[in-house]
Write a protein that holds these residues in place. Structure first.
Motif, PDB file in Angstrom:
ATOM      1  N   PHE A 177       4.825   2.121   2.304  1.00 12.07           N
ATOM      2  CA  PHE A 177       4.121   2.624   1.126  1.00 12.07           C
ATOM      3  C   PHE A 177       4.926   2.307  -0.139  1.00 12.07           C
ATOM      4  N   VAL A 178       6.233   2.554  -0.073  1.00  5.65           N
ATOM      5  CA  VAL A 178       7.088   2.301  -1.237  1.00  5.65           C
ATOM      6  C   VAL A 178       7.060   0.815  -1.593  1.00  5.65           C
ATOM      7  N   VAL A 179       7.166  -0.036  -0.556  1.00  8.84           N
ATOM      8  CA  VAL A 179       7.177  -1.480  -0.826  1.00  8.84           C
ATOM      9  C   VAL A 179       5.831  -1.921  -1.426  1.00  8.84           C
ATOM     10  N   GLU A 184       2.617  -3.594  -6.058  1.00 10.50           N
ATOM     11  CA  GLU A 184       1.410  -3.422  -6.872  1.00 10.50           C
ATOM     12  C   GLU A 184       1.780  -3.159  -8.323  1.00 10.50           C
ATOM     13  N   LEU A 185       2.862  -2.398  -8.525  1.00  7.25           N
ATOM     14  CA  LEU A 185       3.289  -2.084  -9.892  1.00  7.25           C
ATOM     15  C   LEU A 185       3.932  -3.297 -10.560  1.00  7.25           C
ATOM     16  N   ALA A 189       3.275  -4.919 -14.377  1.00  9.34           N
ATOM     17  CA  ALA A 189       4.441  -4.719 -15.241  1.00  9.34           C
ATOM     18  C   ALA A 189       4.952  -6.063 -15.762  1.00  9.34           C
ATOM     19  N   THR A 190       4.958  -7.077 -14.876  1.00 12.17           N
ATOM     20  CA  THR A 190       5.421  -8.405 -15.302  1.00 12.17           C
ATOM     21  C   THR A 190       4.463  -8.983 -16.340  1.00 12.17           C
ATOM     22  N   LEU A 191       3.165  -8.761 -16.098  1.00 15.14           N
ATOM     23  CA  LEU A 191       2.162  -9.256 -17.055  1.00 15.14           C
ATOM     24  C   LEU A 191       2.338  -8.605 -18.425  1.00 15.14           C
ATOM     25  N   ILE A 192       2.484  -7.290 -18.411  1.00 16.06           N
ATOM     26  CA  ILE A 192       2.649  -6.562 -19.684  1.00 16.06           C
ATOM     27  C   ILE A 192       3.874  -7.114 -20.422  1.00 16.06           C
ATOM     28  N   TYR A 193       4.967  -7.275 -19.657  1.00 15.50           N
ATOM     29  CA  TYR A 193       6.209  -7.756 -20.251  1.00 15.50           C
ATOM     30  C   TYR A 193       5.990  -9.134 -20.906  1.00 15.50           C
ATOM     31  N   ILE A 233      13.679  -0.430  -6.870  1.00 15.72           N
ATOM     32  CA  ILE A 233      13.033   0.258  -5.738  1.00 15.72           C
ATOM     33  C   ILE A 233      12.689  -0.753  -4.644  1.00 15.72           C
ATOM     34  N   ILE A 234      12.141  -1.897  -5.060  1.00 12.36           N
ATOM     35  CA  ILE A 234      11.785  -2.930  -4.070  1.00 12.36           C
ATOM     36  C   ILE A 234      13.045  -3.383  -3.334  1.00 12.36           C
ATOM     37  N   ASN A 235      14.104  -3.659  -4.092  1.00  8.21           N
ATOM     38  CA  ASN A 235      15.337  -4.147  -3.459  1.00  8.21           C
ATOM     39  C   ASN A 235      15.927  -3.127  -2.493  1.00  8.21           C
ATOM     40  N   VAL A 236      15.942  -1.857  -2.918  1.00  7.30           N
ATOM     41  CA  VAL A 236      16.511  -0.830  -2.034  1.00  7.30           C
ATOM     42  C   VAL A 236      15.691  -0.717  -0.761  1.00  7.30           C
ATOM     43  N   SER A 237      14.349  -0.777  -0.875  1.00  8.29           N
ATOM     44  CA  SER A 237      13.562  -0.629   0.350  1.00  8.29           C
ATOM     45  C   SER A 237      13.746  -1.852   1.251  1.00  8.29           C
ATOM     46  N   LEU A 238      13.926  -3.027   0.649  1.00  5.41           N
ATOM     47  CA  LEU A 238      14.179  -4.218   1.482  1.00  5.41           C
ATOM     48  C   LEU A 238      15.541  -4.112   2.165  1.00  5.41           C
ATOM     49  N   ILE A 239      16.532  -3.625   1.419  1.00  4.65           N
ATOM     50  CA  ILE A 239      17.877  -3.487   1.986  1.00  4.65           C
ATOM     51  C   ILE A 239      17.859  -2.451   3.118  1.00  4.65           C
ATOM     52  N   ASP A 240      17.152  -1.336   2.847  1.00  2.68           N
ATOM     53  CA  ASP A 240      17.031  -0.260   3.840  1.00  2.68           C
ATOM     54  C   ASP A 240      16.496  -0.771   5.162  1.00  2.68           C
ATOM     55  N   SER A 241      15.494  -1.626   5.078  1.00  8.94           N
ATOM     56  CA  SER A 241      14.862  -2.094   6.312  1.00  8.94           C
ATOM     57  C   SER A 241      15.418  -3.456   6.728  1.00  8.94           C
ATOM     58  N   GLU A 242      16.580  -3.801   6.176  1.00  7.50           N
ATOM     59  CA  GLU A 242      17.239  -5.076   6.496  1.00  7.50           C
ATOM     60  C   GLU A 242      16.290  -6.249   6.356  1.00  7.50           C
ATOM     61  N   GLN A 243      15.510  -6.213   5.293  1.00  4.73           N
ATOM     62  CA  GLN A 243      14.540  -7.286   5.087  1.00  4.73           C
ATOM     63  C   GLN A 243      14.833  -8.098   3.837  1.00  4.73           C
TER      64      GLN A 243
END
Ligand code: ADP
Length: 423
Positions: A177-179, A184-185, A189-193, A233-243
């Motif tokens: 869900f977090v990933v 999705e965010l 966010a990149t577009l707005i930036y 957040i994306i990086n931490v969840s990838l690191i958490d799941s060794e992905q």
């Protein structure tokens, strides 16, 4: 009999039914006993260790540990092995009583409780009265009890395994869900930036006035911050799941560090900080993922800027030691207490009360989510490297500074499991 301190005798009553607990507690307190109660067997055992009761009363049929199992444990524990344990049971069968006795109970009191008789029964057990099992049936009852324990053990392990699988499933759902939400965010966010940057370029040319420029700048900074948060957040969840997906190539550290210095220089100038790097022109390339290494190092430099007061200095040095690249990011900032030096790499670990965080990302002690160092740590670990911090402690006056060390292997391939995953 165990020695009891002077004062009222302590009785521990283990019972999962609150009405029975209240009733027995009232009756025995009225008799002058100090009554302690526990709702289940495990809590009862813990309490027994602490209070060393003169007598334990236990219900037999409870959720979790049964009264028989509690009695068995009490008789094994140093603190309570001589304490009389009395089972309270509605089972009137002789075999049930015999099993209670072989399990470790010294007697039994039948339920429903006889209010008038209870004080006398307790007094007798306290005075040394004990029930006994006939020698002829003892072995048989012990065998029956052992069989029950075996069956219960199997069922309990099956329950635990089921609960564990369920927890894993839910944990995976949460991580997914977090990933998914972060991805999705990230797109809008990149577009707005991108559009705000475009807007800024246009307004810079059109000279729309200071007020308008200020608004656009604020939106730009806020969007950049939102992007950084989503990325973390994306990086931490990838690191958490060794992905974490690393693309390992020879990396020129001079390029990486120069780009960080260039990016941070305006901020450092604003804060009158000196930002320098050692001469890295002769360094051999390190095997790794340039983008992730840049991220890892720039988090350290971000922090160094953040936790160093105006006028301080921040340095990035690198050298080769045998088959290892040694990087140091040092600052002349507030420093970090020894007790926190490992924990700051944990997820969401921030030392300051968030209420005191100033709002700017690069302002002195500006707020953060406590994910930067977790991401850096995960990236370095995925490269097969090590990271730690060295600081004398935190001191806002003396400013002892911090030195973050990174060791990256020059030869070892990037950790295998870190490259397996799909993003
Ligand atoms: P944040 O996003 O809050 O900065 P980090 O994971 O990057 O989170 O850092 C965790 C905590 O470690 C920070 O809140 C800060 O208290 C401490 N810290 C990190 N780097 C430094 C530093 N260079 N000097 C002093 N404290 C630091």
């Amino acid at each position: 009999m165990p020695t009891q301190p002077l004062g009222p005798l302590k009785i521990l009553y283990i019972e999962d039914d609150s009405n029975s607990r209240r009733l027995v507690q009232r009756i025995l307190q009225a008799e002058g006993y100090e009554v302690h109660v526990a709702e289940d067997g495990l809590t009862g055992l813990e309490l027994a260790r602490q209070i060393h009761p003169a007598l334990v009363l236990t219900d037999v049929n409870m959720g979790g540990m049964t009264g028989h199992e509690v009695a068995t444990r009490l008789k094994e524990m140093q603190e309570t092995k001589h304490t009389p344990v009395i089972a309270m049971t509605a089972n009137m069968l002789q075999t049930d009583r015999e099993i209670a006795l072989v399990a470790g109970c010294d007697g039994y009191i039948t339920k429903p409780i006889d209010i008038d008789a209870l004080p006398g029964q307790i007094e007798q057990f306290l005075a040394g009265a004990r029930e006994h099992v006939d020698a002829g049936v003892k072995v048989q009852r012990l065998e029956e009890y052992r069989n029950t324990l075996g069956v219960r053990l199997e069922a309990t392990i099956a329950d635990l395994q089921h609960a564990n699988n369920e927890l894993r499933r839910m944990d995976k759902m949460k991580k997914d869900f977090v990933v998914i939400t972060s991805h999705e965010l990230r797109t809008p966010a990149t577009l707005i930036y991108g559009y705000i940057k475009l807007l800024k370029m246009e307004t810079d040319q059109l000279s729309m006035g200071e007020h308008f420029d200020m608004i656009v700048d604020k939106i730009l900074t806020a969007t950049q911050r939102m992007n950084d948060a989503v990325d973390a957040i994306i990086n931490v969840s990838l690191i958490d799941s060794e992905q974490l997906e690393l693309t390992a190539k020879p990396v020129d550290l001079q390029d990486v560090v120069q780009s960080i210095v260039q990016q941070m220089q305006p901020v450092a100038l604003q804060r009158s900080q000196k930002l320098y790097m050692s001469d890295m022109s002769a360094l051999p390339p390190v095997p790794g993922d340039a983008n992730y290494l840049r991220k890892a190092l720039s988090n350290l430099v971000d922090n160094a800027v953040k936790y160093t007061p105006d006028g301080g200095s921040i340095g990035i040095e690198a050298s080769v030691e045998f088959d290892t690249m040694h990087l140091i990011v040092s600052d002349t900032g507030i420093g970090i207490n020894r007790a926190d030096q490992e924990r700051i790499f944990e997820k969401f670990y921030v030392l300051e009360d968030s209420a005191y965080h100033s709002t700017g990302r690069s302002t002195f002690m500006g707020g953060g989510m406590g994910l930067g160092l977790t991401v850096t740590h995960g990236i370095i670990r995925a490269h097969g490297g090590r990271i730690w911090v060295d600081s004398e402690g935190q001191d806002m006056e003396r400013l002892p500074g911090s030195r973050f060390h990174i060791m990256l292997p020059m030869t070892a391939p990037v950790k295998r499991e870190a490259t397996l995953a799909e993003k």
